[in-house]
Design an enzyme around this catalytic site. Structure first.
Site, PDB file in Angstrom:
ATOM      1  N   ASP A  59       0.810  -1.041  -0.249  1.00  0.00           N
ATOM      2  CA  ASP A  59       0.227   0.005  -0.242  1.00  0.00           C
ATOM      3  C   ASP A  59       1.123   1.813  -0.082  1.00  0.00           C
ATOM      4  OD1 ASP A  59      -2.236   1.753   1.120  1.00  0.00           O
ATOM      5  OD2 ASP A  59      -3.054  -0.400   1.013  1.00  0.00           O
ATOM      6  N   ASN A 184     -13.465  -0.010  -7.386  1.00  0.00           N
ATOM      7  CA  ASN A 184     -14.896   0.306  -6.242  1.00  0.00           C
ATOM      8  C   ASN A 184     -15.738   0.602  -7.877  1.00  0.00           C
ATOM      9  OD1 ASN A 184     -14.177   0.690  -4.067  1.00  0.00           O
ATOM     10  ND2 ASN A 184     -12.994   2.010  -3.597  1.00  0.00           N
TER      11      ASN A 184
END
Length: 369
Positions: A59, A184
């Protein structure tokens, strides 16, 4: 072709940091973490807290935070992009780390993770507030594999470059549970990579009612869903932030995998995935579907249920009753399924039927914005 596989995007709407002195601080954030009660985390932590398990978080940076102190191992920065704006750091990596392994600050204060005794191995593959590189993600997965991660959490969607595919498959072959965000809406039209890879636990998201979150993409690769809306966790500068997206759901499922690996240390990675999916609370149409996969994760059941191993046939088993992950409509069945090498109840037969989960072929590489 290289241009088609170069981008990496985080699967989270931008989290907004909240100063300790204003709305949400250590004494309030636990109450704002609605997903803990939803998942019956108090009962879960009586069974397992993730001790002895290493979760690599591929990340952005993981910043120091009181609620994570002692649970973050020395990691690596693999980013090859230009220098970032240090005045506007990203909360994303720290948010994910806290969802997995935050231990709070005592007496019920501070943020609490799903596996508060697990260790986070930070693998920085994305610059703050900039698009990352698929090659950096591949290198990060390779490094996490070489450094003995038990679980790899990937809250991003990337192009399916050859190197990234090889890295993910090598991690799976190395007995690592790889958990990845489905992606998403509206940025992604279908389940992104590496979530779409065979053997990766592909995670979608739910809202506070247990229904599919409006941001969660759908597709035949979805394995399980987990809370994804207004999820509070740790941020930079000792602050807290909340985010909405399948990123948060992915970190929660990665924490769940850590709980299982801690309680069942000899269980192979594919059996860990099996436990997550075979004990999930069915939603939507009976059985696996493209919105919820095999259902909402049920942590108590995943840690306690008598789950037959993969490839085993037995007379039908009554699943344990759980109060976790109930939605407002009480439309909760106990049908179970599994992801990587799925299990379904044979219609009218009373025997478990085993089959491979994944669809034939892989989607072509694409850019995820």
């Amino acid at each position: 072709m290289a241009a088609l596989v170069a981008s990496l995007s985080l699967a989270l709407t931008t989290p907004q940091p909240v100063a300790l002195s204003t709305t949400v601080g250590p004494s309030q954030v636990r109450r704002e973490q609605w997903h803990l009660q939803y998942l019956d985390i108090a009962k879960v932590h009586q069974i397992s807290q993730g001790a002895g398990v290493i979760v690599a978080v591929a990340d952005t940076r993981v910043f120091d935070h009181p609620d994570l102190r002692g649970n973050v191992l020395p990691g690596i920065d693999i980013t090859t992009s230009s220098p970032v704006n240090r005045q506007a750091p990203s909360s994303h990596g720290t948010l994910m780390a806290g969802l997995i392994a935050a231990h709070g600050q005592g007496k019920g204060g501070g943020a609490l993770g799903i596996a508060p005794r697990a260790k986070v191995l930070p693998v920085r593959v994305q610059p703050d507030l900039q698009q990352g590189s698929t090659e950096d993600l591949a290198a990060g997965v390779e490094w996490a594999t070489a450094n003995h991660a038990d679980v790899i959490s990937i809250s991003s969607v990337a192009g399916a470059s050859v190197r990234l595919q090889q890295a993910v498959r090598a991690a799976i072959e190395a007995n690592i549970v790889v958990v990845a965000a489905a992606g998403n809406r509206p940025e992604d039209s279908g389940v992104g990579y590496p979530a779409s890879e065979q053997g990766v636990v592909a995670v979608g998201g739910t809202d506070k009612t247990g229904r599919l979150a409006s941001i969660s993409v759908t597709g035949p690769e979805i394995d399980v869903v987990a809370p994804a809306a207004d999820i509070y966790s740790t941020s930079y500068g000792g602050k807290y932030a909340k985010g909405t997206g399948t990123s948060s759901a992915t970190a929660i499922v990665a924490g769940a995998a850590a709980l299982i690996r801690s309680k069942y240390p000899d269980l192979p990675a594919q059996e860990v995935a099996h436990r997550l999916t075979a004990t999930a609370i069915d939603k939507g149409p009976p059985g696996r579907d493209d919105e919820y996969g095999y259902g909402v994760i049920d942590l108590v059941a995943a840690l306690t249920a008598d789950v037959p191993p993969l490839g085993f046939e037995t007379p039908s088993v009554t699943a344990p009753t759980s109060t976790a992950a109930h939605d407002s409509s009480d439309d909760n069945s106990t049908a179970r399924g599994l992801a990587t090498l799925g299990v379904l109840l044979a219609a009218g037969g009373g025997y478990l039927v085993w089959r491979r989960r994944r669809r034939a072929g892989n989607p072509p590489p694409r850019i995820s914005r």
